[in-house]
Design an enzyme around this catalytic site. Sequence first.
Site, PDB file in Angstrom:
ATOM      1  N   GLN A  29       0.810  -1.180  -0.187  1.00  0.00           N
ATOM      2  CA  GLN A  29      -0.185   0.204  -0.041  1.00  0.00           C
ATOM      3  C   GLN A  29       0.856   1.368   0.134  1.00  0.00           C
ATOM      4  OE1 GLN A  29      -2.322  -1.086   3.655  1.00  0.00           O
ATOM      5  NE2 GLN A  29      -1.192   0.783   4.708  1.00  0.00           N
ATOM      6  N   GLY A  30       0.292   2.272  -0.734  1.00  0.00           N
ATOM      7  CA  GLY A  30       0.952   3.640  -0.718  1.00  0.00           C
ATOM      8  C   GLY A  30       0.242   4.647  -0.513  1.00  0.00           C
ATOM      9  N   TYR A  31       0.660   5.851  -0.512  1.00  0.00           N
ATOM     10  CA  TYR A  31      -0.336   6.895   0.010  1.00  0.00           C
ATOM     11  C   TYR A  31       0.030   7.965  -0.935  1.00  0.00           C
ATOM     12  CZ  TYR A  31      -0.934   4.595   4.157  1.00  0.00           C
ATOM     13  OH  TYR A  31      -1.271   3.547   5.014  1.00  0.00           O
ATOM     14  N   LEU A  32      -1.191   8.515  -1.648  1.00  0.00           N
ATOM     15  CA  LEU A  32      -1.254   9.683  -2.314  1.00  0.00           C
ATOM     16  C   LEU A  32      -1.286  11.048  -1.788  1.00  0.00           C
ATOM     17  CD1 LEU A  32      -3.972   8.189  -4.786  1.00  0.00           C
ATOM     18  CD2 LEU A  32      -1.417   7.965  -4.995  1.00  0.00           C
TER      19      LEU A  32
END
Length: 156
Positions: A29-32
């Site tokens: 998961q990654g964050y925008l």
Amino acid sequence: MGVEIERKFLVDKQAWEMLEKPAGERYRQGYLLTDPAKTIRVRQTPEKGFLTIKGISVGAKRAEFEYEIPFDEAGELLDSFASDCISKVRYKMAVGNHLWEIDEFLEENAGLLIAEIELNEEAELFQLPVWAAEEVTGEAKYYNSNLAVHPFINWE
């Protein structure tokens, strides 16, 4: 409005290692957006993709909107737009009448184990598993969005 009521606990590694565990699933998961008042996250599980928008936490409660998106598009968003990413293996275990999700963090967050339980109301009673240690609900340093920016390996 979607609302998430979630409590978080550190996991006692010794007790956890002695357990017979179900198979875990690897999450990426990654964050925008990682703003203290809101986060926008993209997640890939082994078979699905998700876009999640979360508001500011007030105790164990916060606004949450989660949408399933195509798996391949989740990967493209992570590769092209997420500047801060984490990987973890998630285990799901029933304890009493609740489902616990235990995250074993990988890479720069290796060594950190956090258990989460989602509740229907903040005062809801639940059974605390033997492997659940200190409660860290509301402690920002244990938020996944923070771990993406300030990994566990760099903590003193």
